[in-house]
Write a protein that holds these residues in place. Structure first.
Motif, PDB file in Angstrom:
ATOM      1  N   ASN A   6      -3.629 -10.260  -9.141  1.00  0.00           N
ATOM      2  CA  ASN A   6      -3.965  -9.487 -10.349  1.00  0.00           C
ATOM      3  C   ASN A   6      -2.813  -8.542 -10.694  1.00  0.00           C
ATOM      4  O   ASN A   6      -2.313  -8.520 -11.814  1.00  0.00           O
ATOM      5  CB  ASN A   6      -5.226  -8.644 -10.131  1.00  0.00           C
ATOM      6  CG  ASN A   6      -6.370  -9.457  -9.587  1.00  0.00           C
ATOM      7  OD1 ASN A   6      -6.394 -10.662  -9.756  1.00  0.00           O
ATOM      8  ND2 ASN A   6      -7.321  -8.812  -8.926  1.00  0.00           N
ATOM      9  N   GLU A  32       1.992  -7.607  -4.342  1.00  0.00           N
ATOM     10  CA  GLU A  32       1.489  -7.285  -5.684  1.00  0.00           C
ATOM     11  C   GLU A  32       2.633  -6.932  -6.630  1.00  0.00           C
ATOM     12  O   GLU A  32       2.444  -6.817  -7.827  1.00  0.00           O
ATOM     13  CB  GLU A  32       0.533  -6.097  -5.621  1.00  0.00           C
ATOM     14  CG  GLU A  32      -0.649  -6.330  -4.700  1.00  0.00           C
ATOM     15  CD  GLU A  32      -1.679  -5.239  -4.824  1.00  0.00           C
ATOM     16  OE1 GLU A  32      -2.678  -5.444  -5.511  1.00  0.00           O
ATOM     17  OE2 GLU A  32      -1.474  -4.164  -4.223  1.00  0.00           O
ATOM     18  N   ARG A  42      -3.226  -4.965 -17.015  1.00  0.00           N
ATOM     19  CA  ARG A  42      -4.406  -5.789 -16.762  1.00  0.00           C
ATOM     20  C   ARG A  42      -5.647  -5.268 -17.464  1.00  0.00           C
ATOM     21  O   ARG A  42      -6.672  -5.938 -17.504  1.00  0.00           O
ATOM     22  CB  ARG A  42      -4.654  -5.930 -15.259  1.00  0.00           C
ATOM     23  CG  ARG A  42      -4.849  -4.615 -14.553  1.00  0.00           C
ATOM     24  CD  ARG A  42      -4.711  -4.789 -13.059  1.00  0.00           C
ATOM     25  NE  ARG A  42      -5.953  -5.242 -12.457  1.00  0.00           N
ATOM     26  CZ  ARG A  42      -6.185  -5.233 -11.158  1.00  0.00           C
ATOM     27  NH1 ARG A  42      -5.230  -4.848 -10.323  1.00  0.00           N
ATOM     28  NH2 ARG A  42      -7.331  -5.637 -10.667  1.00  0.00           N
ATOM     29  N   ARG A  58     -12.234  -3.768  -0.472  1.00  0.00           N
ATOM     30  CA  ARG A  58     -11.633  -2.736  -1.324  1.00  0.00           C
ATOM     31  C   ARG A  58     -12.258  -1.395  -0.965  1.00  0.00           C
ATOM     32  O   ARG A  58     -13.326  -1.051  -1.466  1.00  0.00           O
ATOM     33  CB  ARG A  58     -11.918  -3.026  -2.799  1.00  0.00           C
ATOM     34  CG  ARG A  58     -11.183  -4.210  -3.388  1.00  0.00           C
ATOM     35  CD  ARG A  58     -11.439  -4.295  -4.889  1.00  0.00           C
ATOM     36  NE  ARG A  58     -10.502  -5.156  -5.565  1.00  0.00           N
ATOM     37  CZ  ARG A  58     -10.728  -6.447  -5.860  1.00  0.00           C
ATOM     38  NH1 ARG A  58     -11.876  -7.007  -5.541  1.00  0.00           N
ATOM     39  NH2 ARG A  58      -9.816  -7.168  -6.462  1.00  0.00           N
ATOM     40  N   GLY A  66      -1.953 -10.308  -3.972  1.00  0.00           N
ATOM     41  CA  GLY A  66      -2.827  -9.666  -4.961  1.00  0.00           C
ATOM     42  C   GLY A  66      -2.353 -10.145  -6.325  1.00  0.00           C
ATOM     43  O   GLY A  66      -1.546  -9.487  -6.985  1.00  0.00           O
TER      44      GLY A  66
HETATM   45  C1  PEP Z   1      -4.848  -7.611  -6.873  1.00  0.00           C
HETATM   46  O1  PEP Z   1      -4.144  -6.791  -7.461  1.00  0.00           O
HETATM   47  O2  PEP Z   1      -4.761  -8.850  -7.035  1.00  0.00           O
HETATM   48  C2  PEP Z   1      -5.875  -7.142  -5.929  1.00  0.00           C
HETATM   49  C3  PEP Z   1      -6.538  -7.999  -5.182  1.00  0.00           C
HETATM   50  O3  PEP Z   1      -6.146  -5.813  -5.898  1.00  0.00           O
HETATM   51  P1  PEP Z   1      -7.009  -5.032  -7.041  1.00  0.00           P
HETATM   52  O4  PEP Z   1      -7.570  -6.052  -7.968  1.00  0.00           O
HETATM   53  O5  PEP Z   1      -8.045  -4.261  -6.326  1.00  0.00           O
HETATM   54  O6  PEP Z   1      -5.934  -4.173  -7.643  1.00  0.00           O
END
Ligand code: PEP
Ligand code: MG
Length: 556
Positions: free
Chosen positions: A438, A415, A449, A288, A436
């Motif tokens: 998340n 994502e 989130r 990151r 991704g």
């Molecule tokens: C995600 O969104 O799953 C990801 C790995 O990126 P970040 O958590 O840095 O947004």
């Protein structure tokens, strides 16, 4: 207060220690008028607070020594500046409270500094810190930011932002508990990166009194308030037994019948590399890079600075794979010089790749720095873009990589649900996908989130999320390309088996989770993982999916 509380466990292990609160953001003291007869008392309060803060800064400087001592002593001098103090006195004499007098006097001094050349402007953050300390003391509230403590503690916060985390001393933080934040919040990610136990989304966390001893079980989400000797011993025994069992598992990630699933580390910069290597990471699945951009200079780091950081990471995995994500600014990771200040909904605005395409110079510098950093190293460099929505985005990113002369694999993060739905089209432009989960959960469920109240929807076991993962993995397989997971879903050992069964080709996670995932994979065949994945997808809720997978994998 109850003696057992339950939140969402997001980082394994047990931490026992005293509670310290993250100070809340600095509030502006109300501008109320005081009667003239109170002025002298308020002036005295202001002076006492200034002296106490200066003495504290000097004491902490003596303790720290070295460069830090100089900085803290300079801050103590700022606090005691006679002109500043005279201004505080004047303001109180005409009706300000002590806290408001300090606040306003510092504001006018701040404006002077900010306009007095680059060096002095750079001291503004130090001045703000001094002001915050004095005002917090006068208001009787905890200092904003990371607690001042030289003893290890359990950090309690509403939530943690990436910028706060840079200031944490990992040697002092035993664990985290946050009131907000879901399993994919930055608090959770940071806790896993530091390898400390953490519980998030705990209602009432901020009511735990400073200094209370608590035990945090990051696997179950349980918090025990003032645990007795027996409970402490029981928790410590269980944690030690688990650790011992884990250290027996080593080597590359694979199912018991030898299906390889490389286990990679999620890192925020060179400082995370030693833990990743120690945990046996087979490479880096998500670097990151935004942490490099988070200092307070108000601009992107120079190409040289970036080359240095990237090279340190690349050199640590000589034969391994290193997947670098280009800058993901915006939404929960705002950067003043890139992120528009007035977006009505930043998570849906100009963030990630969108922001880089609007600032091609920042993307170019980053890609050029990566190309230079990889020169002469045998590493397998892969570069990916966050927040790719469609083939147009993927093409724009691949074009930018080619223009920068980057000799690496280019990839797209999945994502946004549109990217999962049209993964085959995106794969016409790039060579790999990385899920991704998340953000994918955030956008699939319209569940921020950072908001604890919707953490149920952020649960990576949600069958709809599993469907999006399956869809992406199947598309990649059909195109003969790879599809890894780098979201927090990969760090849950049971879910890691399910993801493998869904067809993902690598798993990337905070280094501390690697032994747990390695050990879980090694206990099951690929066919079992596939059956567990099918059972989880057939469920209607996250809980049922978890139970169904568990039942298959434990042979019930
Ligand atoms: C995600 O969104 O799953 C990801 C790995 O990126 P970040 O958590 O840095 O947004
Ligand atoms: Mg993301």
């Amino acid at each position: 207060m109850k003696t057992t509380l339950r939140g969402v466990g997001v980082s394994h292990g047990v931490a026992i220690g005293e509670v310290r609160h993250m100070g809340t953001a600095m509030l502006e003291p109300p501008a109320k008028q005081i009667p003239a007869e109170d002025a002298e008392r308020e002036q005295r309060r202001a002076r006492q607070a200034v002296e106490a803060v200066a003495a504290d800064l000097i004491a902490r400087g003596n303790l720290a020594g070295g460069e830090a001592q100089g900085v803290l002593e300079a801050q103590a001098m700022m606090a005691q500046d006679p002109e500043l103090m005279a201004d505080v006195d004047r303001r109180i004499a005409v009706g300000s409270t002590a806290e408001r007098g300090v606040y306003d006097a510092f504001a006018s001094y701040r404006a002077l500094l900010a306009n007095a050349g680059e060096y002095l402007a750079g001291r503004v953050a130090d001045l703000d810190d001094v002001r915050n300390r004095i005002v917090a003391r006068l208001l009787g509230v905890p200092m904003p930011g990371v607690p001042d403590s030289d003893q290890p503690y359990v950090l309690i916060a509403r939530d943690l932002a990436p910028a706060d985390t840079a200031l944490l001393d990992p040697a002092l933080v035993l664990g985290f508990v946050t009131e907000e934040g879901g399993p994919t919040s930055h608090s959770a990610i940071l806790a896993r990166a530091l390898g400390v136990p953490a519980v998030v989304a705990l209602p009432g966390a901020q009511e735990l009194a400073e200094g209370t001893v608590i035990a945090v079980d990051g696997s179950t989400g349980d918090i025990f308030v003032e645990p007795g000797a027996e409970k402490r011993a029981e928790l410590e025994r269980a944690a030690a037994a688990r650790k011992a069992a884990l250290s027996a598992s080593t080597g590359p990630g694979a199912t018991s019948d030898g299906h390889q699933v490389p286990l990679l580390a999620n890192i925020g910069g060179p400082a995370d590399v030693p833990t990743a290597v120690e945990a046996g990471a087979e490479g880096v699945g998500l670097f990151r890079t935004e942490f490099l951009f988070l200092d307070d200079s108000g601009r992107a780091p120079s190409e040289e600075k970036q080359v240095e950081a990237y090279r340190t990471v690349l050199a640590a995995f000589p034969e391994g794979r290193v997947v670098v994500r280009v800058l993901d600014a915006g939404a929960d990771k705002p950067l003043a010089f890139l992120t528009p200040a007035d977006e009505p909904n930043p998570a849906l605005g100009v963030r990630g790749l969108r922001s880089l395409l609007e600032h091609p110079d920042v993307l170019r510098t980053q890609l050029t720095a990566l190309a230079k950093a990889a020169e002469g190293l045998p590493v397998h460099l892969e570069v990916m873009a966050p927040m790719v929505a469609d083939r147009t985005d993927a093409k724009a990113f691949a074009d930018a990589c080619r223009e920068a002369g980057l000799s690496a694999k280019f990839g797209a993060m999945v994502e946004i649900p549109s990217a999962a739905l049209r993964a085959r089209s995106i794969l016409q432009e790039v060579e790999f996908l990385s899920l991704g989960t998340n953000d994918l959960a955030q956008y699939a469920f319209a569940a921020d989130r950072q908001v604890g109240a919707v953490s149920r929807l952020q649960d990576p076991w949600q069958p709809a999320l599993l469907d999006l993962v399956a869809m992406s993995a199947e598309s990649a397989r059909a195109e003969g390309k790879s599809c890894g997971v780098c979201g927090e879903a990969a760090s849950d050992p049971l879910l890691a088996c399910v993801l493998t069964g869904l067809g993902v080709t690598s798993l990337s996670m905070g280094a501390a989770s690697i032994p747990y995932v390695r050990s879980a994979l090694a206990q099951h065949t690929l066919a079992q993982c596939e059956r567990a994945a099918a059972a989880a997808r057939a469920a209607d809720t996250a809980d049922e999916a978890r139970k169904a997978a568990q039942a298959v994998l434990s042979g019930e």
